[in-house]
Design a protein around this motif. Structure first.
Motif, mmCIF file in Angstrom:
data_model
loop_
_atom_site.group_PDB
_atom_site.id
_atom_site.type_symbol
_atom_site.label_atom_id
_atom_site.label_comp_id
_atom_site.label_asym_id
_atom_site.label_seq_id
_atom_site.Cartn_x
_atom_site.Cartn_y
_atom_site.Cartn_z
ATOM 1 N N GLU A 113 -35.525 -26.368 39.383
ATOM 2 C CA GLU A 113 -36.629 -27.058 40.029
ATOM 3 C C GLU A 113 -35.917 -28.262 40.808
ATOM 4 N N MET A 114 -36.542 -28.747 42.023
ATOM 5 C CA MET A 114 -35.832 -29.679 42.868
ATOM 6 C C MET A 114 -36.937 -30.702 43.116
ATOM 7 N N VAL A 115 -36.388 -31.907 42.483
ATOM 8 C CA VAL A 115 -37.292 -33.085 42.413
ATOM 9 C C VAL A 115 -36.885 -33.886 43.626
ATOM 10 N N GLY A 136 -33.116 -36.130 52.121
ATOM 11 C CA GLY A 136 -32.439 -34.957 51.273
ATOM 12 C C GLY A 136 -31.150 -35.194 50.608
ATOM 13 N N ASN A 137 -30.645 -36.470 50.663
ATOM 14 C CA ASN A 137 -29.371 -36.811 50.185
ATOM 15 C C ASN A 137 -29.260 -37.495 48.742
ATOM 16 N N CYS A 138 -30.669 -37.829 48.047
ATOM 17 C CA CYS A 138 -30.634 -37.895 46.689
ATOM 18 C C CYS A 138 -31.717 -37.034 46.009
ATOM 19 N N VAL A 139 -31.523 -36.148 45.224
ATOM 20 C CA VAL A 139 -32.249 -35.118 44.586
ATOM 21 C C VAL A 139 -31.887 -35.178 43.254
ATOM 22 N N THR A 140 -32.939 -34.691 42.272
ATOM 23 C CA THR A 140 -32.738 -34.460 41.039
ATOM 24 C C THR A 140 -33.154 -32.937 40.857
ATOM 25 N N PHE A 141 -32.077 -32.175 40.279
ATOM 26 C CA PHE A 141 -32.442 -30.744 39.991
ATOM 27 C C PHE A 141 -32.651 -30.695 38.503
ATOM 28 N N VAL A 142 -33.712 -29.845 38.269
ATOM 29 C CA VAL A 142 -34.175 -29.573 36.840
ATOM 30 C C VAL A 142 -33.798 -28.424 36.642
ATOM 31 N N LEU A 143 -32.718 -28.119 35.664
ATOM 32 C CA LEU A 143 -32.104 -26.932 35.322
ATOM 33 C C LEU A 143 -32.771 -26.503 33.608
ATOM 34 N N HIS A 144 -33.271 -25.380 33.708
ATOM 35 C CA HIS A 144 -33.856 -24.988 32.277
ATOM 36 C C HIS A 144 -32.992 -24.070 31.790
ATOM 37 N N ARG A 180 -28.757 -35.071 38.698
ATOM 38 C CA ARG A 180 -29.090 -35.955 39.805
ATOM 39 C C ARG A 180 -27.782 -35.916 40.842
ATOM 40 N N ILE A 181 -27.977 -35.897 42.237
ATOM 41 C CA ILE A 181 -26.792 -35.798 43.164
ATOM 42 C C ILE A 181 -27.056 -36.690 44.143
ATOM 43 N N GLN A 182 -26.403 -37.664 44.567
ATOM 44 C CA GLN A 182 -26.488 -38.588 45.619
ATOM 45 C C GLN A 182 -25.312 -38.340 46.540
ATOM 46 N N THR A 183 -25.552 -38.200 47.828
ATOM 47 C CA THR A 183 -24.671 -37.930 48.774
ATOM 48 C C THR A 183 -24.268 -39.160 49.721
ATOM 49 N N ARG A 184 -23.225 -39.291 50.521
ATOM 50 C CA ARG A 184 -22.945 -40.275 51.577
ATOM 51 C C ARG A 184 -23.358 -39.632 52.727
ATOM 52 N N GLY A 185 -23.597 -40.405 53.958
ATOM 53 C CA GLY A 185 -23.778 -39.938 55.137
ATOM 54 C C GLY A 185 -25.013 -39.137 55.097
ATOM 55 N N GLY A 186 -24.955 -37.836 56.132
ATOM 56 C CA GLY A 186 -26.122 -37.090 56.509
ATOM 57 C C GLY A 186 -25.879 -35.847 55.829
#
Length: 101
Positions: free
Chosen positions: A12-14, A21-29, A67-73
């Motif tokens: 799931e993508m939260v 879209g540069n800061c997303v939490t992915f829920v892996l079951h 959780r992933i947060q990226t730089r820039g675009g």
């Protein structure tokens, strides 16, 4: 008669409201620390990733919040996909080296 079993999603993508879209939490079951830490390592090698971390919600649940947060675009989904691909490549390489011929 066969009963239909409801299958829960594997991923799931939260994303918080109002964020790009540069800061997303992915829920892996159905995953644990073995997969979570390996994937985190692969993703953190990307210089466009500012933060990457995971937590397991509870020891009795096999669910990872990743959780992933990226730089820039760059969108967070890109290093996530790249990390998954690179992890599969590494696993295939290790498997090929240890298979009995």
């Amino acid at each position: 008669m066969a009963e239909e079993v409801e299958r829960k999603p594997v991923l799931e993508m939260v994303q918080a409201d109002g964020t790009d879209g540069n800061c997303v939490t992915f829920v892996l079951h159905d995953e644990d620390h073995t997969f979570g830490n390996s994937l985190r390592y692969m993703i953190m090698k990307n210089s466009e990733v500012e933060f990457c971390g995971y937590s397991i919600t509870h020891p009795s649940e096999s669910k990872i919040n990743f959780r992933i947060q990226t730089r820039g675009g760059i969108l967070a989904i890109e290093p996530f996909r790249k990390g998954l691909t690179e992890l599969v490549d590494v696993c295939q390489h290790v498997l090929s080296k240890f298979e009995v011929r």
